[in-house]
Design a protein around this motif. Structure first.
Motif, PDB file in Angstrom:
ATOM      1  N   VAL A   1       0.870  -1.194   0.000  1.00  0.00           N
ATOM      2  CA  VAL A   1       0.000   0.000   0.000  1.00  0.00           C
ATOM      3  C   VAL A   1       0.892   1.224   0.000  1.00  0.00           C
ATOM      4  O   VAL A   1       2.096   1.139   0.271  1.00  0.00           O
ATOM      5  N   ASN A   2       0.276   2.358  -0.282  1.00  0.00           N
ATOM      6  CA  ASN A   2       1.010   3.622  -0.286  1.00  0.00           C
ATOM      7  C   ASN A   2       1.289   4.036   1.158  1.00  0.00           C
ATOM      8  O   ASN A   2       0.384   4.213   1.947  1.00  0.00           O
ATOM      9  N   SER A   3       2.557   4.161   1.541  1.00  0.00           N
ATOM     10  CA  SER A   3       2.860   4.517   2.931  1.00  0.00           C
ATOM     11  C   SER A   3       3.962   5.552   2.932  1.00  0.00           C
ATOM     12  O   SER A   3       4.527   5.874   1.883  1.00  0.00           O
ATOM     13  N   THR A   4       4.289   6.076   4.122  1.00  0.00           N
ATOM     14  CA  THR A   4       5.324   7.112   4.185  1.00  0.00           C
ATOM     15  C   THR A   4       6.659   6.574   3.712  1.00  0.00           C
ATOM     16  O   THR A   4       7.443   7.269   3.089  1.00  0.00           O
ATOM     17  N   PHE A   5       6.887   5.315   4.013  1.00  0.00           N
ATOM     18  CA  PHE A   5       8.183   4.782   3.612  1.00  0.00           C
ATOM     19  C   PHE A   5       8.207   4.412   2.138  1.00  0.00           C
ATOM     20  O   PHE A   5       9.253   4.457   1.505  1.00  0.00           O
ATOM     21  N   LEU A   6       7.061   3.990   1.627  1.00  0.00           N
ATOM     22  CA  LEU A   6       6.998   3.623   0.213  1.00  0.00           C
ATOM     23  C   LEU A   6       5.967   4.519  -0.479  1.00  0.00           C
ATOM     24  O   LEU A   6       4.854   4.111  -0.786  1.00  0.00           O
ATOM     25  N   PRO A   7       6.325   5.826  -0.650  1.00  0.00           N
ATOM     26  CA  PRO A   7       5.351   6.720  -1.314  1.00  0.00           C
ATOM     27  C   PRO A   7       5.308   6.356  -2.795  1.00  0.00           C
ATOM     28  O   PRO A   7       6.296   6.472  -3.486  1.00  0.00           O
ATOM     29  N   ASP A   8       4.218   5.851  -3.214  1.00  0.00           N
ATOM     30  CA  ASP A   8       4.127   5.423  -4.596  1.00  0.00           C
ATOM     31  C   ASP A   8       2.731   5.773  -5.085  1.00  0.00           C
ATOM     32  O   ASP A   8       1.735   5.337  -4.538  1.00  0.00           O
ATOM     33  N   ILE A   9       2.720   6.547  -6.131  1.00  0.00           N
ATOM     34  CA  ILE A   9       1.436   7.089  -6.596  1.00  0.00           C
ATOM     35  C   ILE A   9       0.460   5.995  -6.998  1.00  0.00           C
ATOM     36  O   ILE A   9      -0.733   6.105  -6.735  1.00  0.00           O
ATOM     37  N   GLY A  10       0.973   4.920  -7.542  1.00  0.00           N
ATOM     38  CA  GLY A  10       0.048   3.913  -8.063  1.00  0.00           C
ATOM     39  C   GLY A  10      -0.590   3.024  -7.014  1.00  0.00           C
ATOM     40  O   GLY A  10      -1.654   2.463  -7.227  1.00  0.00           O
ATOM     41  N   LEU A  11       0.047   2.907  -5.856  1.00  0.00           N
ATOM     42  CA  LEU A  11      -0.427   1.930  -4.882  1.00  0.00           C
ATOM     43  C   LEU A  11      -1.666   2.428  -4.150  1.00  0.00           C
ATOM     44  O   LEU A  11      -1.870   3.625  -4.010  1.00  0.00           O
ATOM     45  N   PRO A  12      -2.488   1.490  -3.662  1.00  0.00           N
ATOM     46  CA  PRO A  12      -3.738   1.900  -3.007  1.00  0.00           C
ATOM     47  C   PRO A  12      -3.477   2.535  -1.642  1.00  0.00           C
ATOM     48  O   PRO A  12      -2.390   2.398  -1.094  1.00  0.00           O
ATOM     49  N   ASN A  13      -4.524   3.179  -1.151  1.00  0.00           N
ATOM     50  CA  ASN A  13      -4.440   3.822   0.163  1.00  0.00           C
ATOM     51  C   ASN A  13      -4.420   2.762   1.261  1.00  0.00           C
ATOM     52  O   ASN A  13      -4.958   1.680   1.117  1.00  0.00           O
ATOM     53  N   GLU A  14      -3.756   3.147   2.379  1.00  0.00           N
ATOM     54  CA  GLU A  14      -3.594   2.211   3.486  1.00  0.00           C
ATOM     55  C   GLU A  14      -4.926   1.724   4.065  1.00  0.00           C
ATOM     56  O   GLU A  14      -4.988   0.682   4.700  1.00  0.00           O
ATOM     57  N   SER A  15      -5.967   2.476   3.822  1.00  0.00           N
ATOM     58  CA  SER A  15      -7.250   2.144   4.447  1.00  0.00           C
ATOM     59  C   SER A  15      -7.764   0.773   4.013  1.00  0.00           C
ATOM     60  O   SER A  15      -8.511   0.135   4.743  1.00  0.00           O
ATOM     61  N   CYS A  16      -7.303   0.266   2.854  1.00  0.00           N
ATOM     62  CA  CYS A  16      -7.790  -1.051   2.393  1.00  0.00           C
ATOM     63  C   CYS A  16      -7.394  -2.164   3.336  1.00  0.00           C
ATOM     64  O   CYS A  16      -7.986  -3.234   3.355  1.00  0.00           O
ATOM     65  N   ARG A  17      -6.367  -1.926   4.177  1.00  0.00           N
ATOM     66  CA  ARG A  17      -5.940  -2.980   5.108  1.00  0.00           C
ATOM     67  C   ARG A  17      -7.010  -3.260   6.149  1.00  0.00           C
ATOM     68  O   ARG A  17      -7.114  -4.388   6.624  1.00  0.00           O
ATOM     69  N   ARG A  18      -7.743  -2.209   6.504  1.00  0.00           N
ATOM     70  CA  ARG A  18      -8.771  -2.430   7.526  1.00  0.00           C
ATOM     71  C   ARG A  18      -9.904  -3.290   6.985  1.00  0.00           C
ATOM     72  O   ARG A  18     -10.446  -4.117   7.687  1.00  0.00           O
ATOM     73  N   THR A  19     -10.236  -3.116   5.727  1.00  0.00           N
ATOM     74  CA  THR A  19     -11.344  -3.899   5.167  1.00  0.00           C
ATOM     75  C   THR A  19     -10.858  -5.207   4.557  1.00  0.00           C
ATOM     76  O   THR A  19     -11.647  -6.028   4.123  1.00  0.00           O
ATOM     77  N   GLY A  20      -9.546  -5.371   4.491  1.00  0.00           N
ATOM     78  CA  GLY A  20      -9.011  -6.610   3.931  1.00  0.00           C
ATOM     79  C   GLY A  20      -9.187  -6.688   2.432  1.00  0.00           C
ATOM     80  O   GLY A  20      -9.290  -7.783   1.881  1.00  0.00           O
ATOM     81  N   THR A  21      -9.257  -5.551   1.771  1.00  0.00           N
ATOM     82  CA  THR A  21      -9.526  -5.585   0.334  1.00  0.00           C
ATOM     83  C   THR A  21      -8.347  -5.078  -0.481  1.00  0.00           C
ATOM     84  O   THR A  21      -8.515  -4.609  -1.614  1.00  0.00           O
ATOM     85  N   CYS A  22      -7.160  -5.090   0.051  1.00  0.00           N
ATOM     86  CA  CYS A  22      -6.009  -4.586  -0.686  1.00  0.00           C
ATOM     87  C   CYS A  22      -5.763  -5.453  -1.920  1.00  0.00           C
ATOM     88  O   CYS A  22      -5.879  -6.682  -1.847  1.00  0.00           O
ATOM     89  N   PRO A  23      -5.426  -4.853  -3.004  1.00  0.00           N
ATOM     90  CA  PRO A  23      -5.198  -5.628  -4.223  1.00  0.00           C
ATOM     91  C   PRO A  23      -3.807  -6.287  -4.232  1.00  0.00           C
ATOM     92  O   PRO A  23      -2.913  -5.862  -3.526  1.00  0.00           O
ATOM     93  N   VAL A  24      -3.687  -7.313  -5.072  1.00  0.00           N
ATOM     94  CA  VAL A  24      -2.386  -7.926  -5.304  1.00  0.00           C
ATOM     95  C   VAL A  24      -1.716  -7.136  -6.424  1.00  0.00           C
ATOM     96  O   VAL A  24      -2.274  -7.023  -7.522  1.00  0.00           O
ATOM     97  N   THR A  25      -0.545  -6.563  -6.118  1.00  0.00           N
ATOM     98  CA  THR A  25       0.091  -5.696  -7.107  1.00  0.00           C
ATOM     99  C   THR A  25       1.032  -6.499  -8.004  1.00  0.00           C
ATOM    100  O   THR A  25       1.800  -7.325  -7.518  1.00  0.00           O
ATOM    101  N   ILE A  26       0.939  -6.272  -9.301  1.00  0.00           N
ATOM    102  CA  ILE A  26       1.870  -6.888 -10.232  1.00  0.00           C
ATOM    103  C   ILE A  26       2.526  -5.767 -11.027  1.00  0.00           C
ATOM    104  O   ILE A  26       1.837  -4.931 -11.615  1.00  0.00           O
ATOM    105  N   LEU A  27       3.867  -5.704 -10.969  1.00  0.00           N
ATOM    106  CA  LEU A  27       4.576  -4.592 -11.604  1.00  0.00           C
ATOM    107  C   LEU A  27       5.065  -4.996 -12.992  1.00  0.00           C
ATOM    108  O   LEU A  27       5.414  -6.158 -13.222  1.00  0.00           O
TER     109      LEU A  27
END
Ligand SMILES: *[C@@H]1O[C@H](CO)[C@@H](O)[C@H](O)[C@H]1NC(C)=O
Ligand SMILES: *[C@@H]1O[C@H](CO)[C@@H](O)[C@H](O)[C@H]1NC(C)=O
Ligand SMILES: *[C@@H]1O[C@H](CO)[C@@H](O)[C@H](O)[C@H]1NC(C)=O
Ligand SMILES: *[C@@H]1O[C@H](CO)[C@@H](O)[C@H](O)[C@H]1NC(C)=O
Length: 946
Positions: A117-143
């Motif tokens: 996810v997009n975090s302070t340590f890994l600021p990355d425009i494409g990644l989803p917001n950290e809030s998806c962790r609470r709902t368990g819906t974070c996507p699987v990222t493929i670069l």
């Protein structure tokens, strides 16, 4: 009896061999105990292996799983069925599988909470917001990355389906086919094999990775048949495809997402990454990043499978789609293992701990051999054997062969026991390699014992030191050496250096046997064969052992030569220069001294002249000739050099018994030691039957007998066995030998009452003494040295012994030292009184008494007031009388024979008795004892001033 001549090499070797065998027969208890040690250690290892088998190898976890189908009333299982369907994924590994199941290919997907996810340590425009962790819906990222972004974009657009496509009514075969249209993933880690895919067998749901999901988009289905039927659920997970400008950026995202790589302690894992490189319509080149951390392969654990093939299929289909449109697809339906038989866990723990135990077993011979060698040295048995003609050659050969056969017997027992009780360590390695290895090592060990036996002089120290060595070497081997061998970063060169220490080369060899046995047993193949020889480091071990064996033998031989025959440490360099012609020089340089001697000791001078005459003639008519023999002990600890023997010239013909008298410390023993080859004369020489004691001692020994001052006997051998051994050394054979032994036993009174067959250790001091004399006389030696043969004997035995010596004297030259004047008078034809390193007089007992005893000894005891009267009385009888002794009323006078008449003395005493009280009185002719005391006194005085 005819002269049997000198014994041949083989005869002497045979004698020693028979003696050693008898000796070992006595020690049979010890030997059996020794041989039992390997037996017990093998049993111990077997016990460990049995316990280990029960707890680990045959544990339920380590074999195919089972289920009970029929139980009895007590709840015990009567009938059970086993198979992969009853097994956990660990147990499935051991099941027999004739037709392995097919599993849909799965991708390895990070669990939702650790997906990037997009975090302070890994600021990355494409990644989803950290809030998806609470709902368990974070996507699987493929670069993605590559040279052509527009091509990349069309490729990743084709990668994932937009919805689930499964025909629910399909049977299993078609189910796999329809599942192949989807992209399935799991977060469970794979196993070593895929007989039971934990992604399916666990109750976690399977992710269906789609380009988009609606909330709670799940799809239940069942997989498999019968007992291998699993209720599963396809759960939609969004796949997020992101483009990065180059592979460096992809790396950057992966690195920062790594679990330990970021200071917040959170992981930001991506599913996978593709670098499309220069892919275009004609080329398809791809790099794939995948996570293999969970693989965790290491030396002791084989690595698990990787879920990589699905990733390849995924990108290939996207490319096909790009080239050919949506109709073309490579379906990746299933993965399946090959069929297999049932297997067991087979860890051979005995092979792993075996090296330590067997190192101890083999090293245990070391103290045994060493103490046996040191015992013969400490008790000076080796020397006494040598003096009776046992040369170094037979001694070495027989001792070596003897220890070798004990060792071979020992390790062959070890191999037989070990194999018989089924230890893999022995069973599956090639027997010829094992035999050769042990054989070479025991040879090295014996050579080392020979070498080290010259360092030790006490059995106790050698035993203690060698046991410490045995246990320490085993422990250091198994804790240090094994650790270093297994540490692949440690240099091989240093390991070879360590293996130069003999116990470590032993350990290394056993370690290799253990490893090969362990691996062979695990995989069901053979252990070490000759073809594995160089691969297994056995070659270096063999070379080290052979070279060291050779060196140890040479060193042992060299040191033994120096120690046992008192040679110069550099004897082999000097031998060519050594033969100086002056060895037999006529002894003229002592002329200055001779003048003094001539006046004082005509008998000694006469002997010197006789010796010189004999030396010039090179005559062999006299059995023993000493020519001005001298011994000077070098100065030590600041004391001046000690002159032990100041030059003795003496000729003793065959048939004569020469008695040596002298006070303690006069140098008699030094003289005998020189004549028997124990000490090297400082100058002068001795000839025994024409053979030089400096150069031909080995030949001299064949016709020599020695009765040392202290009895040198084997405690466990009987008197008869001693005599048989020494008789054989003197080349007596067959009935001659038996007869000689019996005669000899009878003559020293050891024949009757079974004494001859009792071990010498049980003899009284006198019996030992008589046995020693018998030993020195057996085989009719031409020259016999006896150092105080009758000390400690009762008068009867002593008389008996004298008769024996007197009889033996007929064709033998005997030199005998004694403190008993009676013995000297009875046995000796000539006497020499030896004082302070030189002979004071030589002659037969009568002559000596005549020469030195020119006086009577008068003794009188009165009360002390009358002492003056006694003196006056003596003065009257003999004006030149000398008072030689005076204590509390008792006085002793020496009266010169020429001035005294015995009748006068008697008259004077009768007269004295009437005037005062005489308690006792006596008049005696001189005895040998008086002569001795007188000579000893004047000799000492003379030498002090000379
Ligand atoms: C990139 O790929 C597209 C589509 O295949 C193609 O039309 C274009 O020429 C490629 N660009 C380069 C620079 O190769
Ligand atoms: C589902 O499978 C059945 C039997 O194989 C087949 O008849 C049917 O057409 C399939 N449906 C789809 C949507 O593929
Ligand atoms: C990638 O390159 C494009 C154009 O070259 C640029 O606009 C964009 O910022 C770059 N993206 C990153 C993440 O550096
Ligand atoms: C790889 O997988 C391990 C275990 O699943 C995980 O802890 C680690 O963070 C992953 N590494 C990356 C770079 O995603």
């Amino acid at each position: 009896m005819a002269d049997p001549g000198a014994a041949s090499f083989l005869t002497r070797a045979n004698a020693l061999l028979r003696k050693n065998l008898t000796y070992q027969k006595r020690n049979i208890g010890t030997n059996v105990r020794l041989i039992m040690i390997p037996f017990f250690l093998c049993l111990f290892l077997l016990a460990i292996q049995i316990v280990f088998d029960a707890l680990i190898n045959n544990a339920d976890d380590n074999r195919c799983g089972c289920q009970c189908i029929v139980t009895n009333q007590n709840g015990n299982c009567i009938n059970k069925t086993c198979g992969i369907e009853y097994s956990s994924s660990d147990q499935a590994f051991f099941c027999p599988i004739s037709s392995p199941p097919r599993w849909p290919p799965l991708l390895q997907v990070p669990p939702p909470e650790s997906r990037a996810v997009n975090s302070t340590f890994l600021p990355d425009i494409g990644l989803p917001n950290e809030s998806c962790r609470r709902t368990g819906t974070c996507p699987v990222t493929i670069l993605f990355t590559g040279n052509n972004r527009s091509l990349g974009a069309s490729l990743y657009g084709n990668l994932l389906p937009s919805s689930v496509t499964v025909n629910i009514s399909d049977n299993s075969e078609h189910l796999l086919q329809s599942l192949a249209y989807n992209v399935l993933g799991t977060e469970t880690e794979p196993e070593l094999t895929n007989y039971l895919d934990p992604g399916i067998a666990s109750n976690l749901s399977i992710y269906n990775i789609q380009s988009g999901c609606s909330p709670n988009d799940t799809f239940p289905f069942s997989f498999g048949q019968d007992r291998l039927k699993f209720q599963k659920e396809l759960r939609c997970t969004q796949g997020l495809n992101l483009w990065r400008n180059n592979s460096k950026e992809v790396n950057d995202v992966i690195f920062k997402g790594y679990r330990k790589g970021n200071p917040e302690g959170k992981t930001n894992e991506i599913g996978a990454a593709y670098d499309l490189l220069n892919t275009d319509r004609n080329n398809f080149n791809v790099h794939i990043w995948y996570n293999s951390t969970y693989r965790e392969g290491s030396d002791d654990r084989p690595s698990t499978l990787l879920r990589v093939p699905g990733l390849v299929n995924l990108v290939s289909n996207a490319y096909l789609h790009f080239l050919q449109g949506p109709g073309t697809k490579i379906l990746f339906e299933y993965v399946k293992e090959v069929p297999k038989l049932e297997s067991r866990l087979r860890l051979d723990i005995a092979s792993l701990i075996g090296p330590l135990f067997f190192t101890w077993v083999i090293l245990l011979l070391f103290p045994v051999i060493l103490s046996s060698l040191v015992y013969e040295k400490q008790e000076r048995l080796r020397i006494i054997m040598k003096m009776h003609g046992l040369g170094d050659g037979p001694y070495w050969m027989i001792s070596y062969a003897y220890f070798l056969s004990i060792s071979v017997l020992y390790f062959v027992c070890l191999m037989i026991f070990g194999s018989a009780i089924g230890l893999k360590f022995f069973r599956i390695n090639d027997y010829s390699i094992q035999f050769t290895f042990y054989f070479l090592y025991v040879n090295l060990q014996i050579a080392l014992c020979f070498l080290l036996s010259s360092i030790f002089s006490k059995v106790k120290t050698s035993t203690v030191a060698s046991y410490i060595y045995v246990f320490a070497a085993g422990l250091v081997g198994s804790f240090l050496l094994q650790f270093l061998i297994e540490d692949s970063s440690f240099s091989r060169g240093w390991i070879i250096v360590l293996e130069l220490l003999p116990p470590f080369s032993l350990y290394r060899g056993l370690y290799e046997f253990g490893e090969y046995a362990f691996q062979g047993n695990l995989s069901g193949t053979d252990g070490m064969k000759w073809k594995d020889f160089s691969e297994s480091a056995m070659d270096e071990v063999f070379i080290i052992i052979i070279v060291e064996w050779f060196l140890a033998l040479i060193a042992a031989y060299y040191i033994d030569k120096i120690v046992s025959s008192g040679k110069d440490p550099l004897f082999f360099l000097k031998s060519s220069f050594k033969k100086s012609p002056s060895l037999r020089r006529p002894s003229l340089q002592r002329q200055g001294f001779k003048v003094v001697v001539e006046m004082e000791k005509p008998d000694v001078t006469q002997e010197i002249e006789k010796v010189e005459q004999l030396m010039l003639e090179q005559s062999t008519s006299h059995a023993i000739i000493c020519d001005n023999l001298k011994k000077v002990y070098p100065s030590r600890d600041g004391n001046p050099p000690k002159l032990a023997v100041r030059g003795i010239s003496l000729a003793v013909p065959s048939g004569e018994c020469f008695g040596m008298l002298g006070p303690n410390g006069a140098g008699k023993t030094s003289f005998i030691n020189m004549m028997t080859g124990l000490l090297k004369p400082t100058s002068g020489t001795g000839l025994v039957r024409g053979l030089d004691i400096c150069n031909d001692m080995d030949k001299v020994y064949t016709s020599m007998g020695v009765c040392p001052q202290h009895d040198l006997l084997w405690e466990t051998l009987t008197g008869r066995e001693h005599l048989l051994f020494y008789g054989r050394l003197k080349n007596l054979k067959g009935s001659n030998l038996i007869q000689a032994v019996e005669e000899s036993l009878k003559s020293v009174n050891l024949f009757h009452g079974g004494v001859a067959d009792k071990p010498a250790g049980k003899y009284s001091g006198g019996m030992k003494r008589r046995l020693s004399v018998a030993i020195s006389l057996i085989g009719n030696p031409k020259v016999v040295y006896m150092d105080e043969p009758s000390t400690g004997l009762d008068p009867a035995s002593r008389n008996n012994l004298w008769t024996v010596i007197k009889r033996a004297k007929q064709n033998t030259a005997i030199i005998l030292t004694t403190h008993s004047m009676e013995e000297a008078e009875f046995l000796c034809d000539r006497l020499g009184i030896f004082v302070d390193g030189s002979l004071q007089c030589i002659g037969n007992p009568k002559e000596l008494k005549g020469r030195y005893g020119g006086s009577y000894v008068f003794t009188m005891t009165t009360s002390s007031e009358n002492e003056g009267d006694v003196e006056k009385l003596i003065q009257d009888v003999s004006p030149n009388a000398k008072k030689i002794y005076h204590i509390a009323g008792t006085q002793k006078f020496e009266l010169p024979k020429e001035e005294v008449r015995i009748s006068e003395v008697f008259q004077a005493v009768e007269k004295a008795k009437s005037s005062f009280t005489v308690f006792a009185w006596g008049l005696a002719d001189t005895t040998l004892e008086d002569v001795f005391i007188k000579v000893a006194r004047t000799g000492q005085a003379f030498n002090v001033f000379s």
